[in-house]
Design a protein around this motif. Structure first.
Motif, short mmCIF file in Angstrom:
data_model
loop_
_atom_site.label_atom_id
_atom_site.label_comp_id
_atom_site.label_asym_id
_atom_site.label_seq_id
_atom_site.Cartn_x
_atom_site.Cartn_y
_atom_site.Cartn_z
N ILE A 153 -94.23 19.51 -7.02
CA ILE A 153 -92.93 18.92 -6.73
C ILE A 153 -92.62 17.82 -7.74
CG2 ILE A 153 -91.59 17.67 -4.98
CD1 ILE A 153 -92.22 20.62 -4.27
N TYR A 154 -91.40 17.85 -8.25
CA TYR A 154 -90.90 16.87 -9.21
C TYR A 154 -90.58 15.56 -8.50
CZ TYR A 154 -87.73 14.72 -12.60
OH TYR A 154 -87.14 13.85 -13.46
N PRO A 155 -90.82 14.44 -9.11
CA PRO A 155 -91.56 14.14 -10.34
C PRO A 155 -93.07 14.04 -10.06
CG PRO A 155 -90.62 12.09 -9.53
CD PRO A 155 -90.22 13.20 -8.56
N LYS A 156 -93.84 14.74 -10.81
CA LYS A 156 -95.27 14.87 -10.56
C LYS A 156 -96.00 13.53 -10.52
CE LYS A 156 -95.43 19.50 -12.40
NZ LYS A 156 -95.91 20.39 -13.43
N GLU A 157 -95.57 12.56 -11.33
CA GLU A 157 -96.26 11.28 -11.39
C GLU A 157 -96.04 10.43 -10.12
OE1 GLU A 157 -92.20 10.69 -13.13
OE2 GLU A 157 -93.77 12.16 -13.49
N LEU A 158 -95.07 10.75 -9.31
CA LEU A 158 -94.77 9.95 -8.13
C LEU A 158 -95.86 10.04 -7.07
CD1 LEU A 158 -92.78 8.16 -6.54
CD2 LEU A 158 -91.70 10.25 -5.72
N TRP A 159 -96.52 11.16 -6.95
CA TRP A 159 -97.43 11.39 -5.84
C TRP A 159 -98.71 10.59 -5.95
CZ3 TRP A 159 -93.52 12.50 -3.55
CH2 TRP A 159 -92.56 13.35 -4.08
N ASP A 160 -98.95 9.96 -7.10
CA ASP A 160 -100.09 9.05 -7.26
C ASP A 160 -99.70 7.60 -6.98
OD1 ASP A 160 -101.87 11.08 -8.01
OD2 ASP A 160 -101.28 10.94 -10.11
N ASP A 161 -98.43 7.33 -6.84
CA ASP A 161 -97.92 5.98 -6.62
C ASP A 161 -98.06 5.63 -5.13
OD1 ASP A 161 -96.08 3.84 -5.95
OD2 ASP A 161 -95.14 4.15 -7.90
N PRO A 162 -98.61 4.47 -4.80
CA PRO A 162 -98.75 4.13 -3.38
C PRO A 162 -97.42 3.95 -2.65
CG PRO A 162 -99.54 2.34 -4.80
CD PRO A 162 -99.20 3.49 -5.69
N GLY A 163 -96.32 3.79 -3.37
CA GLY A 163 -95.03 3.61 -2.73
C GLY A 163 -94.23 4.89 -2.57
N TRP A 164 -94.86 6.05 -2.78
CA TRP A 164 -94.11 7.31 -2.76
C TRP A 164 -93.43 7.56 -1.41
CZ3 TRP A 164 -94.90 11.35 0.57
CH2 TRP A 164 -96.11 11.36 1.28
N ALA A 165 -94.09 7.26 -0.29
CA ALA A 165 -93.52 7.55 1.03
C ALA A 165 -92.30 6.67 1.30
CB ALA A 165 -94.56 7.37 2.12
#
Length: 163
Positions: A122-134
Motif C-alpha cells: 500500500i502506498y506510500p510504502k515508507e509510512l508503515w514504518d512511521d510510529p504515527g501512521w495510525a
C-alpha cells in the motif's frame, strides 16, 4: 512526486456541467486553487498520500472504496494527474456519508496492522514504518467523513481524482 487523493464537491447544477464538460470542471478546480486564500475553498479537499491506505482500511471494514476512487470515470476527461477524475452522484455521496459515519475511524484503522499495509504494498510504502501512521490515517478518515457528510447535507455530488 507524490500521489494525492483529491475531491471537489459540487452543487447539482455544477455537478451536471462538470460531468458533461470536464474541461470546465478542470478550469473550476484551477479557479478554486487560485482563490485559495486563508482557509482554502471548502469545495476542495484532499487526503494527501493517505488515499491508498484509506481504501485498504475501508476494504477491510467491508465498505465501498468509492469514497476514495469514485464510481464512474468522467467521460471525455483527460488526465488530471494520474488518470481522469471519477464522479459520485449526490445520492451516492449520501450513501457513502452514511457508511463512513457508521465507522469509528480510529477503530477501523487500528483493526489493520501496519504489517498488512506493508505486505499488500500500500502506498506510500515508507509510512508503515512511521510510529504515527495510525494517527495519520485516522485523522484523514475523520476529515473525509466530515467532508462527505457536509456534501450529503447539501445534496452535492463530487469529482474524485489522484494528482
Amino acid at each position: 512526486m507524490s500521489m494525492i487523493g483529491e475531491y471537489m464537491r459540487l452543487a447539482p447544477g455544477d455537478f451536471g456541467k462538470a460531468t458533461s464538460d470536464p474541461a470546465w470542471a478542470w478550469d473550476l478546480v484551477d479557479e478554486f486553487l487560485e482563490a485559495d486564500g486563508d482557509g482554502g475553498d471548502p469545495r476542495l479537499f484532499d487526503v494527501d498520500k493517505a488515499w491508498h491506505g484509506l481504501a485498504f482500511v475501508l476494504e477491510r471494514a467491508e465498505l465501498p472504496d468509492a469514497a476514495i476512487f469514485g464510481d464512474d470515470a468522467v467521460p471525455g476527461a483527460g488526465d488530471w494527474g494520474y488518470g481522469p477524475p471519477s464522479s459520485l452522484t449526490s445520492a451516492r455521496v449520501g450513501e457513502l456519508a452514511a457508511a463512513l459515519s457508521a465507522l469509528d475511524p480510529r477503530e477501523a484503522v487500528r483493526a489493520v496492522p501496519a504489517s498488512a499495509f506493508a505486505t499488500a504494498g500500500i502506498y506510500p510504502k515508507e509510512l508503515w514504518d512511521d510510529p504515527g501512521w495510525a494517527a495519520y490515517l485516522s485523522g484523514h478518515l475523520e476529515r473525509l467523513t466530515k467532508f462527505f457528510c457536509e456534501a450529503a447535507d447539501a445534496s452535492m455530488g463530487m469529482l474524485v481524482w489522484l494528482d
